[in-house]
Design a protein around this motif. Structure first.
Motif, PDB file in Angstrom:
ATOM      1  N   PHE A   1       4.603 -47.752 -78.291  1.00 48.35           N
ATOM      2  CA  PHE A   1       5.115 -49.019 -78.807  1.00 48.35           C
ATOM      3  C   PHE A   1       5.950 -48.759 -80.058  1.00 48.35           C
ATOM      4  CE2 PHE A   1       1.483 -50.159 -76.306  1.00 48.35           C
ATOM      5  CZ  PHE A   1       1.819 -51.373 -75.727  1.00 48.35           C
ATOM      6  N   LYS A   2       7.156 -49.341 -80.072  1.00 51.42           N
ATOM      7  CA  LYS A   2       7.972 -49.282 -81.276  1.00 51.42           C
ATOM      8  C   LYS A   2       7.422 -50.288 -82.286  1.00 51.42           C
ATOM      9  CE  LYS A   2      12.416 -49.015 -80.925  1.00 51.42           C
ATOM     10  NZ  LYS A   2      13.819 -49.298 -80.552  1.00 51.42           N
ATOM     11  N   LYS A   3       7.934 -50.240 -83.511  1.00 44.10           N
ATOM     12  CA  LYS A   3       7.446 -51.127 -84.571  1.00 44.10           C
ATOM     13  C   LYS A   3       7.652 -52.596 -84.236  1.00 44.10           C
ATOM     14  CE  LYS A   3       7.952 -47.786 -88.324  1.00 44.10           C
ATOM     15  NZ  LYS A   3       8.622 -47.453 -89.614  1.00 44.10           N
ATOM     16  N   ASP A   4       8.688 -52.881 -83.436  1.00 44.35           N
ATOM     17  CA  ASP A   4       8.951 -54.283 -83.082  1.00 44.35           C
ATOM     18  C   ASP A   4       8.107 -54.753 -81.897  1.00 44.35           C
ATOM     19  OD1 ASP A   4      10.080 -52.962 -80.954  1.00 44.35           O
ATOM     20  OD2 ASP A   4      12.110 -53.719 -81.247  1.00 44.35           O
ATOM     21  N   GLY A   5       7.186 -53.872 -81.410  1.00 40.94           N
ATOM     22  CA  GLY A   5       6.304 -54.237 -80.311  1.00 40.94           C
ATOM     23  C   GLY A   5       6.835 -53.903 -78.933  1.00 40.94           C
ATOM     24  N   THR A   6       8.065 -53.393 -78.851  1.00 37.16           N
ATOM     25  CA  THR A   6       8.637 -53.018 -77.559  1.00 37.16           C
ATOM     26  C   THR A   6       7.888 -51.813 -77.000  1.00 37.16           C
ATOM     27  OG1 THR A   6      10.802 -53.737 -78.344  1.00 37.16           O
ATOM     28  CG2 THR A   6      10.748 -52.433 -76.323  1.00 37.16           C
ATOM     29  N   CYS A   7       7.559 -51.886 -75.725  1.00 37.87           N
ATOM     30  CA  CYS A   7       6.788 -50.829 -75.073  1.00 37.87           C
ATOM     31  C   CYS A   7       7.692 -49.997 -74.164  1.00 37.87           C
ATOM     32  CB  CYS A   7       5.661 -51.453 -74.258  1.00 37.87           C
ATOM     33  SG  CYS A   7       4.696 -50.282 -73.268  1.00 37.87           S
ATOM     34  N   TYR A   8       7.554 -48.676 -74.265  1.00 40.68           N
ATOM     35  CA  TYR A   8       8.279 -47.760 -73.383  1.00 40.68           C
ATOM     36  C   TYR A   8       7.293 -46.766 -72.778  1.00 40.68           C
ATOM     37  CZ  TYR A   8      12.668 -49.357 -75.495  1.00 40.68           C
ATOM     38  OH  TYR A   8      13.725 -50.120 -75.905  1.00 40.68           O
TER      39      TYR A   8
ATOM     40  N   VAL B   1      17.143 -39.981 -81.803  1.00 38.01           N
ATOM     41  CA  VAL B   1      18.221 -39.230 -81.141  1.00 38.01           C
ATOM     42  C   VAL B   1      17.736 -38.445 -79.931  1.00 38.01           C
ATOM     43  CG1 VAL B   1      19.675 -39.039 -83.184  1.00 38.01           C
ATOM     44  CG2 VAL B   1      17.926 -37.305 -82.774  1.00 38.01           C
ATOM     45  N   PHE B   2      16.450 -38.101 -79.894  1.00 35.71           N
ATOM     46  CA  PHE B   2      15.915 -37.347 -78.764  1.00 35.71           C
ATOM     47  C   PHE B   2      15.263 -38.249 -77.716  1.00 35.71           C
ATOM     48  CE2 PHE B   2      15.428 -33.389 -81.624  1.00 35.71           C
ATOM     49  CZ  PHE B   2      16.758 -33.070 -81.400  1.00 35.71           C
ATOM     50  N   GLY B   3      15.386 -39.540 -77.894  1.00 37.18           N
ATOM     51  CA  GLY B   3      14.890 -40.469 -76.884  1.00 37.18           C
ATOM     52  C   GLY B   3      13.378 -40.535 -76.820  1.00 37.18           C
ATOM     53  N   MET B   4      12.883 -40.915 -75.634  1.00 38.70           N
ATOM     54  CA  MET B   4      11.454 -41.100 -75.451  1.00 38.70           C
ATOM     55  C   MET B   4      10.681 -39.822 -75.699  1.00 38.70           C
ATOM     56  SD  MET B   4       9.661 -43.711 -74.805  1.00 38.70           S
ATOM     57  CE  MET B   4       8.356 -43.234 -75.909  1.00 38.70           C
ATOM     58  N   ARG B   5      11.198 -38.701 -75.208  1.00 37.51           N
ATOM     59  CA  ARG B   5      10.532 -37.421 -75.404  1.00 37.51           C
ATOM     60  C   ARG B   5      10.473 -37.063 -76.884  1.00 37.51           C
ATOM     61  NH1 ARG B   5       7.104 -35.954 -71.491  1.00 37.51           N
ATOM     62  NH2 ARG B   5       8.095 -35.697 -69.478  1.00 37.51           N
TER      63      ARG B   5
ATOM     64  N   ASN C   1      18.069 -57.191 -67.456  1.00 34.89           N
ATOM     65  CA  ASN C   1      19.146 -56.515 -68.172  1.00 34.89           C
ATOM     66  C   ASN C   1      18.757 -55.058 -68.384  1.00 34.89           C
ATOM     67  OD1 ASN C   1      17.656 -56.278 -70.842  1.00 34.89           O
ATOM     68  ND2 ASN C   1      17.731 -58.516 -70.636  1.00 34.89           N
ATOM     69  N   PHE C   2      19.724 -54.237 -68.806  1.00 33.25           N
ATOM     70  CA  PHE C   2      19.480 -52.796 -68.862  1.00 33.25           C
ATOM     71  C   PHE C   2      18.352 -52.445 -69.821  1.00 33.25           C
ATOM     72  CE2 PHE C   2      20.476 -48.386 -70.182  1.00 33.25           C
ATOM     73  CZ  PHE C   2      20.400 -47.791 -68.939  1.00 33.25           C
ATOM     74  N   SER C   3      18.309 -53.101 -70.985  1.00 35.92           N
ATOM     75  CA  SER C   3      17.263 -52.811 -71.955  1.00 35.92           C
ATOM     76  C   SER C   3      15.881 -53.115 -71.378  1.00 35.92           C
ATOM     77  CB  SER C   3      17.493 -53.627 -73.222  1.00 35.92           C
ATOM     78  OG  SER C   3      16.462 -53.400 -74.156  1.00 35.92           O
ATOM     79  N   GLU C   4      15.763 -54.252 -70.709  1.00 33.16           N
ATOM     80  CA  GLU C   4      14.491 -54.642 -70.098  1.00 33.16           C
ATOM     81  C   GLU C   4      14.108 -53.706 -68.963  1.00 33.16           C
ATOM     82  OE1 GLU C   4      13.184 -58.324 -67.376  1.00 33.16           O
ATOM     83  OE2 GLU C   4      13.738 -58.916 -69.426  1.00 33.16           O
ATOM     84  N   LYS C   5      15.104 -53.210 -68.248  1.00 35.88           N
ATOM     85  CA  LYS C   5      14.848 -52.313 -67.129  1.00 35.88           C
ATOM     86  C   LYS C   5      14.178 -51.010 -67.570  1.00 35.88           C
ATOM     87  CE  LYS C   5      18.781 -53.848 -64.255  1.00 35.88           C
ATOM     88  NZ  LYS C   5      18.140 -54.051 -62.957  1.00 35.88           N
ATOM     89  N   LEU C   6      14.404 -50.620 -68.830  1.00 36.89           N
ATOM     90  CA  LEU C   6      13.860 -49.361 -69.329  1.00 36.89           C
ATOM     91  C   LEU C   6      12.553 -49.537 -70.090  1.00 36.89           C
ATOM     92  CD1 LEU C   6      17.139 -47.623 -70.546  1.00 36.89           C
ATOM     93  CD2 LEU C   6      15.986 -47.426 -68.342  1.00 36.89           C
ATOM     94  N   GLN C   7      12.086 -50.777 -70.246  1.00 36.00           N
ATOM     95  CA  GLN C   7      10.840 -51.020 -70.958  1.00 36.00           C
ATOM     96  C   GLN C   7       9.653 -50.936 -69.999  1.00 36.00           C
ATOM     97  OE1 GLN C   7      11.114 -54.686 -73.195  1.00 36.00           O
ATOM     98  NE2 GLN C   7      13.185 -54.186 -73.912  1.00 36.00           N
ATOM     99  N   CYS C   8       8.448 -50.958 -70.577  1.00 41.08           N
ATOM    100  CA  CYS C   8       7.230 -50.888 -69.761  1.00 41.08           C
ATOM    101  C   CYS C   8       7.183 -52.045 -68.761  1.00 41.08           C
ATOM    102  CB  CYS C   8       5.996 -50.959 -70.656  1.00 41.08           C
ATOM    103  SG  CYS C   8       5.757 -49.520 -71.714  1.00 41.08           S
ATOM    104  N   TYR C   9       6.886 -51.728 -67.531  1.00 41.24           N
ATOM    105  CA  TYR C   9       6.760 -52.763 -66.501  1.00 41.24           C
ATOM    106  C   TYR C   9       5.375 -53.385 -66.618  1.00 41.24           C
ATOM    107  CZ  TYR C   9       6.934 -55.050 -61.964  1.00 41.24           C
ATOM    108  OH  TYR C   9       6.934 -55.989 -60.954  1.00 41.24           O
ATOM    109  N   PHE C  10       5.329 -54.707 -66.825  1.00 43.39           N
ATOM    110  CA  PHE C  10       4.071 -55.407 -67.077  1.00 43.39           C
ATOM    111  C   PHE C  10       4.077 -56.732 -66.325  1.00 43.39           C
ATOM    112  CE2 PHE C  10       1.453 -57.813 -70.452  1.00 43.39           C
ATOM    113  CZ  PHE C  10       0.265 -57.505 -69.806  1.00 43.39           C
TER     114      PHE C  10
END
Length: 493
Positions: A52-59, A227-231, A22-31
């Motif tokens: 890593f965000k607070k919920d553990g999601t990696c970007y 609001v400024f995304g990953m950067r 899915n789109f959200s997964e496509k933008l996360q760290c590939y592992f």
């Protein structure tokens, strides 16, 4: 395929986009090791390449826009073709620079020569082979400047839209590049004779730019929580991390050099020649003066304005590329408007030729470093293929930059402590992984000036050795500064 820390991360981002469900997964760290049941926290990539965000999601840290451009090639052609994308935009930027010079009155035969000089004898050349998103960022930045020129001459909706979108795209890719564009706009406004006309010409493009920024910011907030995304996320983290850094030391290192950086003026003396443009500022071309002055402002202020000073040796100048464009285009357009006095003309030509020689030497130095890194990677890759491991374990993150294509082919995880290693053994045995390859760097002399001390001590500068609980050593191999221990299940020995 050339390998380095930045290029490989961008490669993994495209792979995530290709294989995510899915789109959200496509933008996360590939592992890839996640498919075996390993947790995301065990990904062998960390600061400054992954967050890593607070919920553990990696970007990964690079903006999604560059990933989308890469994937347009990756879905149609072999994945290694993506390495040519920066080269494509490098040559497009060369054409755009030629176009900008001609817009400022430089003759066509001269403008193309000047554009070639700017691109091949300054540090603009470095991002091309380093698989950087900067050539794409510079493409949008140059489009925004060209659109600005056209708005000045004849404001139309097309040019307003082109300016608004290109400025926002460059901001999403690398925020510091937009600082250069903002400097140019401010300086040009201050130098403009009729400020009411300026406001009337650029009011619409400003409104559209704000609206586009709002839409992109909403998307970023929904996806990343910022609001400024990953950067934006990693820039704020960098501000907090390096709040106690020496601004004077950064300024000197970036402009003149240090033990870890070559410095702009030392590596590319062409910029000393550009400084002489101050003597041409009496010319009447307001846009040329604005370009030149804003470029100089950018070059001298970015060491203070940018919180993160990444880049080692000759590759520490990536932040200055928009400043190089603005300064160079402004300088040459001012000079070619200047009356041709033979002594000045002769002195300038001599200075240019001399500085071009040193720029050429710096480019050769960069090519040698690239070649050496590529050779090291291919030797390591050959040894890994010979060992045929079912899992690769890294001791910390000091060798993450050399994973390259092997990360796509063999599951890889990281162990920061001996307990991590024990857990990995247990997990591997339950999966019946009969062979593990353990990689580590004895002594670990990785450049660490830009890595926070707490992260360096816990994730990079590690010295523990793997125990032999469920697995035992079959063979130990040395490849350059890298050591590899091949482990097999004790029952399989």
């Amino acid at each position: 395929m050339f390998v380095g820390s930045d290029p490989e991360i961008k490669l993994y981002q495209v792979e995530a986009l290709r294989k995510g469900t899915n789109f959200s997964e496509k933008l996360q760290c590939y592992f890839p090791a996640k498919d075996l049941g390993f947790e995301t926290k065990q990904i062998p990539i960390g600061y400054p390449w992954a967050f890593f965000k607070k919920d553990g999601t990696c970007y990964f840290q690079y903006p999604v826009l560059f990933t989308l451009v890469q994937s347009s090639i990756g879905f149609l052609f072999p994945i290694h073709w993506m390495t040519y994308i920066p080269i494509l935009f490098f040559f497009l930027n060369l054409i755009l620079t030629d176009k900008l010079l001609r817009e400022l009155g430089v003759k066509e035969k001269i403008s193309i020569v000047v554009s070639i000089l700017i691109h091949f004898f300054s540090f603009l050349f470095l991002s091309t082979l380093d698989y950087s998103e900067l050539t794409l960022t510079n493409f949008f930045a140059l489009i925004s400047v060209l659109s600005y020129f056209r708005i000045e001459k004849s404001p139309t909706l097309l040019y307003n839209l082109a300016f608004a979108f290109s400025v926002n795209f460059s901001f999403q890719l690398r925020p510091e590049v937009t600082i250069g564009i903002v400097f140019f706009i401010i300086v040009h406004f201050l130098l403009s004779g009729n400020k009411r006309t300026w406001i009337r010409n650029h009011f619409l493009s400003g409104i559209i730019a704000v609206l586009v920024l709002g839409c992109i910011s909403f998307f970023n907030y929904k996806l990343y929580g910022h609001v400024f995304g990953m950067r934006g996320m990693n820039t704020i983290q960098d501000v907090d991390t390096f709040s106690n850094r020496s601004y004077i030391g950064s300024w000197i290192a970036d402009l003149w050099g240090s033990e870890s950086k070559i410095g702009i003026f030392k590596g590319y003396p062409l910029f000393f020649v550009f400084l002489s443009g101050i003597f041409f500022l009496k010319r009447t071309n307001v846009i040329s003066k604005s370009l030149f002055l804003s470029g100089l402002l950018f070059i001298f202020l970015v060491p203070i304005l940018s919180p993160y000073r990444a880049g080692v040796d000759i590759f520490g100048m990536r932040y200055y590329e928009i400043g190089a464009y603005l300064t160079a285009i402004g300088f040459f357009s001012l000079y070619l408007e200047f009356p041709k006095q033979k002594p000045i003309h002769f002195l300038l030509i001599l200075s240019l030729l001399t500085s071009m020689y040193f720029g050429y030497k710096s480019d050769l130095r960069a090519i040698r470093i690239w070649k050496s890194s590529a050779e090291m990677y291919h030797v390591l890759k050959k040894e890994i293929n010979t060992a045929k491991p079912m899992l690769i374990v890294h001791r910390g993150l000091s060798l993450s930059y050399l994973m390259g294509g092997s990360y796509l082919e063999i599951p890889q995880v990281v162990a920061y402590t001996e307990n991590d290693w024990i857990e990995i053994q247990e997990k591997s045995k339950s999966l019946n992984l009969k062979q593990i390859l353990f990689l580590f760097w004895p002594g670990n002399s990785l450049y660490n000036e830009e890595i926070p001390k707490s992260i360096w001590k816990t994730k990079f500068d590690l010295s523990w050795m793997p125990s032999e609980d469920l697995y035992e050593t079959k063979e130990e191999i040395s490849v350059f500064h890298i050591r590899m221990k091949q482990f097999v299940l004790k029952s399989e020995r």
